[in-house]
Every structure is written in C-alpha cells, then in structure tokens.
Write an enzyme that holds these catalytic residues in place. Structure first.
Site, PDB file in Angstrom:
ATOM      1  N   ARG A  91       3.149   3.216 -15.876  1.00  0.00           N
ATOM      2  CA  ARG A  91       3.629   4.264 -14.976  1.00  0.00           C
ATOM      3  C   ARG A  91       5.131   4.543 -15.113  1.00  0.00           C
ATOM      4  O   ARG A  91       5.636   5.451 -14.470  1.00  0.00           O
ATOM      5  CB  ARG A  91       3.332   3.885 -13.513  1.00  0.00           C
ATOM      6  CG  ARG A  91       1.851   3.664 -13.209  1.00  0.00           C
ATOM      7  CD  ARG A  91       1.067   4.954 -13.231  1.00  0.00           C
ATOM      8  NE  ARG A  91      -0.323   4.758 -12.869  1.00  0.00           N
ATOM      9  CZ  ARG A  91      -0.796   4.830 -11.622  1.00  0.00           C
ATOM     10  NH1 ARG A  91       0.034   5.086 -10.621  1.00  0.00           N
ATOM     11  NH2 ARG A  91      -2.079   4.647 -11.380  1.00  0.00           N
TER      12      ARG A  91
ATOM     13  N   GLU B 217      10.353  -5.142  -3.525  1.00  0.00           N
ATOM     14  CA  GLU B 217       9.402  -5.873  -2.694  1.00  0.00           C
ATOM     15  C   GLU B 217       9.949  -7.273  -2.434  1.00  0.00           C
ATOM     16  O   GLU B 217      10.274  -8.009  -3.370  1.00  0.00           O
ATOM     17  CB  GLU B 217       8.037  -5.953  -3.385  1.00  0.00           C
ATOM     18  CG  GLU B 217       7.058  -6.956  -2.808  1.00  0.00           C
ATOM     19  CD  GLU B 217       6.767  -6.738  -1.320  1.00  0.00           C
ATOM     20  OE1 GLU B 217       6.706  -7.742  -0.594  1.00  0.00           O
ATOM     21  OE2 GLU B 217       6.630  -5.568  -0.914  1.00  0.00           O
TER      22      GLU B 217
ATOM     23  N   SER C  82       0.772  -4.901  -4.494  1.00  0.00           N
ATOM     24  CA  SER C  82      -0.487  -4.178  -4.704  1.00  0.00           C
ATOM     25  C   SER C  82      -1.717  -5.070  -4.589  1.00  0.00           C
ATOM     26  O   SER C  82      -2.544  -5.125  -5.488  1.00  0.00           O
ATOM     27  CB  SER C  82      -0.464  -3.513  -6.093  1.00  0.00           C
ATOM     28  OG  SER C  82      -1.577  -2.674  -6.273  1.00  0.00           O
TER      29      SER C  82
ATOM     30  N   ASN D 219      -1.915   4.249   2.697  1.00  0.00           N
ATOM     31  CA  ASN D 219      -2.016   4.848   1.368  1.00  0.00           C
ATOM     32  C   ASN D 219      -1.856   6.363   1.411  1.00  0.00           C
ATOM     33  O   ASN D 219      -1.188   6.954   0.554  1.00  0.00           O
ATOM     34  CB  ASN D 219      -3.361   4.479   0.744  1.00  0.00           C
ATOM     35  CG  ASN D 219      -3.361   3.094   0.143  1.00  0.00           C
ATOM     36  OD1 ASN D 219      -2.823   2.878  -0.948  1.00  0.00           O
ATOM     37  ND2 ASN D 219      -3.938   2.133   0.849  1.00  0.00           N
TER      38      ASN D 219
ATOM     39  N   ASP E 141       2.673   0.985   7.696  1.00  0.00           N
ATOM     40  CA  ASP E 141       2.634   0.266   8.969  1.00  0.00           C
ATOM     41  C   ASP E 141       3.959   0.233   9.706  1.00  0.00           C
ATOM     42  O   ASP E 141       4.027  -0.279  10.831  1.00  0.00           O
ATOM     43  CB  ASP E 141       2.160  -1.174   8.731  1.00  0.00           C
ATOM     44  CG  ASP E 141       0.692  -1.249   8.344  1.00  0.00           C
ATOM     45  OD1 ASP E 141       0.035  -0.197   8.332  1.00  0.00           O
ATOM     46  OD2 ASP E 141       0.214  -2.360   8.049  1.00  0.00           O
TER      47      ASP E 141
ATOM     48  N   CYS F 280      -6.955  -6.433   3.141  1.00  0.00           N
ATOM     49  CA  CYS F 280      -8.191  -6.382   3.909  1.00  0.00           C
ATOM     50  C   CYS F 280      -9.242  -7.347   3.361  1.00  0.00           C
ATOM     51  O   CYS F 280     -10.233  -7.634   4.030  1.00  0.00           O
ATOM     52  CB  CYS F 280      -8.746  -4.964   3.935  1.00  0.00           C
ATOM     53  SG  CYS F 280      -7.687  -3.786   4.804  1.00  0.00           S
TER      54      CYS F 280
ATOM     55  N   ALA G 137       0.811  -1.226   0.000  1.00  0.00           N
ATOM     56  CA  ALA G 137       0.000   0.000   0.000  1.00  0.00           C
ATOM     57  C   ALA G 137       0.841   1.271   0.000  1.00  0.00           C
ATOM     58  O   ALA G 137       0.817   2.054  -0.964  1.00  0.00           O
ATOM     59  CB  ALA G 137      -0.939  -0.020   1.208  1.00  0.00           C
ATOM     60  N   ALA G 138       1.599   1.510   1.063  1.00  0.00           N
ATOM     61  CA  ALA G 138       2.314   2.777   1.198  1.00  0.00           C
ATOM     62  C   ALA G 138       3.388   2.929   0.130  1.00  0.00           C
ATOM     63  O   ALA G 138       3.557   4.009  -0.453  1.00  0.00           O
ATOM     64  CB  ALA G 138       2.933   2.880   2.593  1.00  0.00           C
TER      65      ALA G 138
END
Length: 433
Positions: A70, A32, A38, A291, A269, A42, A10-11
């Site tokens: 991107r 990663e 991504s 996010n 987190d 949840c 997320a972040a």
C-alpha cells in the site's frame, strides 16, 4: 503533503487505506503505540475459548504488508503524547516530533474501571487488546484457575462468560446496573439471566464492585477477575490540543469526520456518531462503525468529499448458542428521548417446523404518534443476524411500521416461515398504533 494517522487498528488503517486509494502520491504515516496492528479484537473471546488457536490468526495485516502493498508507513511502539496543531506536529513519548499537513485521530477507547481498587493485581484481566487476550490465555494455561468473577454485563462481559465457562471455570457475573447489554430492557435481561443460569452462571445485578481482593470480590471467592465495565474514549491528547469534545465525552465531528480544527479528523471509538433515530450525537463504540468512519475520514483528509450518515447501534452476539441482535432504541430509551413508544413482542418459529425450526423472539418498538419504527430485538438460535439487519435497514430509511409490515421478505422452509417472525411482530404493532 503528509497525512498522519494516530492509531493503527480499525479506524486508523481504514483511513490510511482509503486515502491511499484516492491519492497515490500522498505521504501517509500511521503511528500505533502498541506492538500489533490490524487485528480482529472481536475475535478475542474465541481465542481465549481456543476456538481460534493462535493469536496470529486474528492479525489481518502487518506493517510490512502496508509498506510493500500500500506504500503506507506504519510505526508500532510509537505513542503520541502531544498534538501541537499550530505547528502541525505531534510529539512522541521519546521526544521525537513529527510534522503533518492533515491529521486523523483514531486513538480508540480504553476500559473504564471507575473507582474499583485492586485492578492492578496479576489475576485481574481485561479483554480489549491482542496483548490482553494473550495474557489471559497464558494465565489460564499456566495457573488453571477454577472460579472467575466478571465485572460488567455488556458485550465483552457476556462473551467472556461464554469463553471462560467453556474453559471449565465457575462464573459469577456482577453488573452495576439492573440491565444487561446496556439496553434498558427488563424482558431481555430476564431472558438472558435465565439462559445464563441454565449454564451454571450466577448473575448479580445492581451490585457495584468497590474493590477486588486477592482471592475474592465481595463475598464471592475467585482466582481470576475479568474487567468488562465499559469503555471511555481516548480523547485526552485531542482535548489538550483544542479539539472540541461532544456531550458524550468523545470527540465531536461533523458528517465528514472533521473536528472543529481545520485539517484534523477523528474516527472510531474516540469519536461520536450521529444516531439516526434520535437525531443526536451518540457514543456507540463498535468495530463496524470504526471502519466506516475511518474510510470517510481518510477520504476527506485526501481531498474528496464523503460523508458518514450515522448509526442506529446495530449489534449482535452469541451466548451459549443463544443469538441476540439489537438495533435502535428500547422502550425506555425511546421514552427518554421524547418519543411515545409502543412495542410488540412475539415468539414464533424461525423456520418451518419440519426443518427443525426453533422458537425465536422478536420485539419491535415504534412511535405511537408517527408510526415510525424506533428499534428492535431478536433472540434465538436461528437467523438472528439476518433479521436484526432487516430492522436496521428499516431504521436507516425511517420506515413506519405500516411500511415495514408490507416488506417482501424471502420465504423457503429451510430459512423462514410463510409469515416471517418480523412481519408477525409488525402486524401486532400496527394494531396497537
């Protein structure tokens, strides 16, 4: 200039995407350590429940998407083991060293099992990563366990109770403390315990689990154990590099998400956030916060000035159809933070009776001396998220209960009553103050 991001969930990806929108010429590399990026963590309980049928449905973007759409390079299976900020480089587990000009640390968090022994057995699971969810769902299909113990009564624990019970398992929930959801709210805990009992779930509060055996936890037989005992920030490599930790044990950042080391930012987190009610740093690991912090970290790393104002700890979940929304502080938490809290707790219909309106519970907490709203809880089957978001907006704006009581909230029989339950609770709280 190269922006290096450690962490591709997320972040981290929010930071990379925001930096790219600001600077189309910036070189951006995301590292990663896992195999997937991504994905919606949840949604894991709903995948285990089989409401989400495929793990692929939880994946939002792939490395190929970021590369083609991107112009962001994402490498999976790339675990960073060292940050050498003096040389502006990181070292990977295989020995490779990668240079950066600016760095965003978005290493997330991991389950914290404390001193529990036996956690490495094949029937013991976690539910924090996509790989965790796939492993658990595969085990359910192949071994068909009948009795499960869940250790931990936070959000992951309660959502796992729901998903495993719907898979036909008998459930016993162990919680080391006396409250569920870490809210320090006895009334909320009692309501949840009663609700769980109606669905055949046994709840054992104030019982710390020291060990997991092959076929039992304590005196409870089981053939599956799920660990949901809380999270600890993955901040060790940052600390070793000289990044300052906050009082919560997570990375200390300012409102631009910058650490004490120039050119290094942290988000998600692994980082603290300013709590807007207490005015002090807090550690509240939530996907929404990750996010937003990531966006701010990426913007500042790309050279513009943006700030992250802070959080009030707003969250919601559903357990066997009962919605629970929380924000701000409970009475006990407020008292510990130096406030003089008073509260009102009411039950009212969530919408007009002739539209099937069911009972909803609202609690509002305020500071007696100033009248400032400090927190709230909403539980029920209808409109929980919308109502708790109204309370969260009030906390962000430091509203008093008098101001909150005068809010012009929408009314229509399918959605609410003439006097919304939020306003009824506020009226009662005004009288107390």
């Amino acid at each position: 200039m190269r922006l290096l991001v450690i962490g591709g969930i997320a972040a981290g990806l929010s930071a990379a995407a925001r930096a790219r929108r600001i600077d189309p010429n910036l070189e951006i590399l995301v590292l990663e350590k896992g195999d997937a990026i991504s994905y919606g963590a949840c949604g894991l309980p709903y995948y285990v429940e089989d409401r989400v049928h495929s793990a692929d449905e939880l994946i939002v973007y792939t490395p190929e998407y970021f590369r083609k759409e991107r112009n962001i390079t994402v490498r999976t299976g790339a675990e960073v083991v060292e940050i050498a900020h003096a040389r502006r480089e990181v070292a990977l587990a295989g020995g490779e060293r990668i240079h950066y000009d600016r760095l965003v640390i978005a290493t997330g968090a991991r389950p914290h099992c404390g001193a529990i022994t036996g956690t490495d057995q094949p029937h013991v699971f976690r539910l924090n990563t996509l790989a965790d969810g796939i492993r658990l769902k595969t085990y359910l299909a192949e071994h068909k366990p009948r009795r499960a113990v869940i250790i931990g009564g936070g959000f992951i624990g309660l959502e796992a109770v729901d998903s495993l019970r719907r898979n036909g398992l008998g459930i016993t929930l162990f919680q080391a403390g006396k409250h569920l959801l870490r809210r320090e709210d006895a009334d909320l805990t009692n309501a949840l315990v009663g609700h769980l009992q109606r669905f055949g779930v046994k709840t054992r509060l104030s019982e710390r689990v020291p060990a997991i055996e092959a076929d039992r936890v304590g005196d409870t037989p089981c053939d599956l154990v799920l660990l949901a005992v809380g999270l600890r920030p993955n901040a060790e490599i940052a600390a070793t590099a000289g990044v300052e930790m906050g009082r919560t044990g997570a990375i200390r950042v300012d409102d631009r998400m910058q650490t004490n080391l120039g050119g290094i930012y942290a988000a998600g987190d692994c980082a603290e956030a300013m709590h807007l009610v207490t005015g002090r740093p807090a550690y509240i690991p939530l996907g929404t916060t990750a996010n937003k912090q990531g966006r701010v970290a990426g913007a500042n790393a790309a050279g513009v000035r943006e700030r992250f104002a802070g959080v009030v700890g707003t969250c919601a979940l559903s357990v066997f159809g009962l919605g629970v929304g929380m924000t701000g502080l409970s009475v006990e938490q407020a008292r510990r933070e130096g406030f003089s809290p008073v509260s009102s707790r009411i039950e009212a219909r969530a919408r007009a009776r002739y539209f099937g309106g069911k009972s909803t519970m609202v609690e509002l907490i305020a500071d007696k001396s100033s009248g400032r709203l400090l927190g709230g809880v909403v539980t029920g089957e209808q409109g929980v998220a919308g109502r708790i978001n109204v309370v969260a907006a009030a906390l962000h704006n430091r509203m008093t209960v008098d101001e909150f009581e005068r809010l012009d909230l929408a009314y229509a029989p399918p959605f609410s009553t003439v006097w919304d339950p939020l306003l009824i609770a506020a009226q009662q709280l005004v009288r107390q103050i």
